[in-house]
Design a protein around this motif. Structure first.
Motif, PDB file in Angstrom:
ATOM      1  N   HIS A 157       0.828  -1.205   0.000  1.00 51.02           N
ATOM      2  CA  HIS A 157       0.000   0.000   0.000  1.00 51.02           C
ATOM      3  C   HIS A 157       0.868   1.264   0.000  1.00 51.02           C
ATOM      4  O   HIS A 157       1.936   1.298   0.609  1.00 51.02           O
ATOM      5  CB  HIS A 157      -0.882  -0.015   1.252  1.00 51.02           C
ATOM      6  CG  HIS A 157      -1.938   1.039   1.255  1.00 51.02           C
ATOM      7  ND1 HIS A 157      -1.818   2.212   1.949  1.00 51.02           N
ATOM      8  CD2 HIS A 157      -3.141   1.088   0.637  1.00 51.02           C
ATOM      9  CE1 HIS A 157      -2.899   2.942   1.770  1.00 51.02           C
ATOM     10  NE2 HIS A 157      -3.726   2.278   0.986  1.00 51.02           N
ATOM     11  N   HIS A 175      -7.235  -5.240   5.075  1.00 49.55           N
ATOM     12  CA  HIS A 175      -8.336  -5.946   4.408  1.00 49.55           C
ATOM     13  C   HIS A 175      -8.621  -7.327   4.987  1.00 49.55           C
ATOM     14  O   HIS A 175      -9.502  -8.031   4.508  1.00 49.55           O
ATOM     15  CB  HIS A 175      -8.058  -6.064   2.905  1.00 49.55           C
ATOM     16  CG  HIS A 175      -7.937  -4.726   2.253  1.00 49.55           C
ATOM     17  ND1 HIS A 175      -9.028  -4.013   1.810  1.00 49.55           N
ATOM     18  CD2 HIS A 175      -6.860  -3.948   2.006  1.00 49.55           C
ATOM     19  CE1 HIS A 175      -8.630  -2.861   1.298  1.00 49.55           C
ATOM     20  NE2 HIS A 175      -7.311  -2.792   1.408  1.00 49.55           N
ATOM     21  N   THR A 207      -6.961  -1.657  10.065  1.00 51.00           N
ATOM     22  CA  THR A 207      -7.781  -0.450  10.030  1.00 51.00           C
ATOM     23  C   THR A 207      -9.180  -0.763  10.575  1.00 51.00           C
ATOM     24  O   THR A 207      -9.616  -1.911  10.605  1.00 51.00           O
ATOM     25  CB  THR A 207      -7.896   0.095   8.594  1.00 51.00           C
ATOM     26  OG1 THR A 207      -8.466  -0.908   7.767  1.00 51.00           O
ATOM     27  CG2 THR A 207      -6.538   0.474   8.056  1.00 51.00           C
ATOM     28  N   GLY A 225     -10.629   4.693  11.690  1.00 51.74           N
ATOM     29  CA  GLY A 225      -9.474   4.594  12.577  1.00 51.74           C
ATOM     30  C   GLY A 225      -8.637   3.377  12.268  1.00 51.74           C
ATOM     31  O   GLY A 225      -8.833   2.702  11.246  1.00 51.74           O
TER      32      GLY A 225
HETATM   33  C1  LIG Z   1      -6.906   1.450   3.394  1.00 52.29           C
HETATM   34  C2  LIG Z   1      -5.536   1.004   3.656  1.00 52.29           C
HETATM   35  C3  LIG Z   1      -4.694   1.703   4.517  1.00 52.29           C
HETATM   36  C4  LIG Z   1      -5.065   3.049   5.086  1.00 52.29           C
HETATM   37  O1  LIG Z   1      -6.029   2.943   6.073  1.00 52.29           O
HETATM   38  P1  LIG Z   1      -6.952   4.196   6.375  1.00 52.29           P
HETATM   39  O2  LIG Z   1      -7.508   3.932   7.725  1.00 52.29           O
HETATM   40  O3  LIG Z   1      -7.971   4.246   5.295  1.00 52.29           O
HETATM   41  O4  LIG Z   1      -6.048   5.401   6.359  1.00 52.29           O
HETATM   42  C5  LIG Z   1      -3.471   1.166   4.812  1.00 52.29           C
HETATM   43  N1  LIG Z   1      -3.064   0.003   4.257  1.00 52.29           N
HETATM   44  C6  LIG Z   1      -3.839  -0.685   3.399  1.00 52.29           C
HETATM   45  C7  LIG Z   1      -3.340  -1.968   2.823  1.00 52.29           C
HETATM   46  C8  LIG Z   1      -5.092  -0.199   3.065  1.00 52.29           C
HETATM   47  O5  LIG Z   1      -5.841  -0.853   2.182  1.00 52.29           O
END
Ligand SMILES: *Cc1c(COP(=O)(O)O)cnc(C)c1O
Length: 396
Positions: free
Chosen positions: A131, A205, A240, A249
């Motif tokens: 990411h 995820h 997340t 958060g």
């Molecule tokens: C969505 C996501 C993030 C960021 O998380 P947020 O809470 O939306 O800032 C970090 N890593 C991965 C792999 C993500 O898919």
């Protein structure tokens, strides 16, 4: 002024790479309203259908009565409320780590962890498809950044063996956000042991979706239990709370000394206002739903199988994925955009993902499934894709 920006934006537009936001109304769900049109959506990371759950919405209202709307200060000044504290303890228990620390977003958690744990004498070993937040954090940390080909643990091992850096940190998405595949966690843990490295797992995820009771990727082995205490002490687990958990958060679960180091030194933890306690209050409810509503995961996995079965004979291929992220590879960016906009005319939203988010020539529809979908929704999507594919053929 800004003539160069205008020029750059124009080029982006001409290349078909200009991105647009759509304005949705009403609660997030698999049915959304845009410009007064109702759509069936396959865009959301709300994998368990919790983002619009009445019980969570009520918990937010209750949280507002108990704590007001804003935290008012950072965690280290006086913004750390009883709701934040209770949620951290619940998350530590749930994930089996000694400590958990809340961050406002996953992006900030990754920034905080990486910059707090490694610096210029250290090395980061990162999967090529990680990411963006992990890559940005790696650059900011000034550690040496070595990227290995996607899921290529043999290449990673060669890099680890050759490294003479002080601290070594392996960084990987647990579930890759654009491909839906899962990192080779067991092998990564072995490499950490052998080369005395730490492992940052970004389970954005997987949390809520994978593993025993939705505890995430570390619990998705056959035994469904966390690795031994000694092994777990090398792991920094980040997840997340705005995806499957349905709210907002993120948290980091790790050894006590890691959590304490983050409290002392992670700038994205220290120099920012704590998230509203009402969110933490609602997240306690969300955690109960994640833990107890096994039916949501059961249903989600049934829908994933149904989609795969119904797209088997399509000329475009689903990437191999056993998670709710089911990418359908179209190829050229323009074609992917065309399929996506044709679906939209039929009332179905599926985002087209193009470079630079994914490599050129692998533009895709990122179909994400939710427990809030019904079987009929999946069949409708599959049917429309078959129709588009046959029209597409007739035109070639
Ligand atoms: C969505 C996501 C993030 C960021 O998380 P947020 O809470 O939306 O800032 C970090 N890593 C991965 C792999 C993500 O898919």
């Amino acid at each position: 002024m800004f003539l160069d920006l205008i020029e750059q934006l124009h080029v982006r537009e001409q290349q078909g790479l200009k991105r647009h936001r759509t304005v949705t109304t009403g609660p997030q769900s698999v049915r959304v309203v845009i410009d007064n049109h109702a759509y069936l959506s396959f865009c959301s990371n709300d994998y368990l259908g919790l983002a619009g759950h009445p019980e969570l919405m009520q918990a937010v209202c209750e949280g507002a009565r108990l704590y007001g709307v804003g935290a008012g200060a950072s965690h280290l000044i006086n913004g750390h409320s009883a709701a934040h504290h209770a949620l951290e303890q619940a998350l530590a228990n749930f994930t089996g780590f000694p400590a958990a620390l809340l961050f406002s977003t996953g992006y900030m958690a990754n920034m905080g962890v990486i910059t707090a744990l490694v610096g210029k004498d250290d090395a980061i070993f990162a999967d090529k498809l990680n990411h963006a937040s992990l890559n940005e954090a790696a650059l900011l940390s000034r550690a040496r950044l070595l990227r290995y080909p996607h899921c290529d643990t043999a290449a990673l091992e060669r890099q680890l063996a050759a490294s003479t850096c002080r601290r070594k940190l392996i960084v990987t998405d647990a579930v890759f956000s654009m491909d839906g595949d899962i990192a080779a966690i067991d092998r990564l843990i072995e490499l950490c042991e052998h080369y005395d490295a730490m492992l940052l797992l970004d389970d954005a995820h997987g949390f809520g979706v994978l593993g025993n009771k939705g505890r995430g990727v570390l619990f998705s082995s056959a035994e469904g239990t966390l690795p031994s205490e000694q092994v777990a002490s090398r792991i920094i687990y980040m997840a997340t709370l705005g995806k499957a958990a349905g709210v907002f958060g993120a948290f980091v679960a790790a050894a006590d000394e890691v959590a304490e180091t983050l409290i002392q030194t992670a700038k994205s933890y220290i120099y920012t206002t704590a998230s509203p306690p009402l969110l933490a209050h609602a997240l306690l409810k969300s955690l109960e739903r994640i833990e107890n509503d096994e039916w949501r995961r059961d249903k989600l996995y049934r829908l994933i199988e149904l989609l795969k079965t119904n797209l088997q004979s399509l000329k475009w291929r689903l990437m191999p994925s056993n998670t709710p992220i089911q990418p359908l590879v179209i190829g050229a960016a323009r074609d992917a955009v065309r399929v996506s906009s044709t679906l939209k005319k039929k009332g179905i939203l599926v985002p087209a993902i193009r470079q630079p988010t994914v490599p050129q020539g692998t533009a895709r529809l990122r179909i994400s499934l939710s427990a809030a979908h019904e079987e009929a929704d999946i069949l409708f999507l599959a049917d429309e894709l078959h129709k588009i594919a046959s029209v597409h053929d007739a035109h070639v």
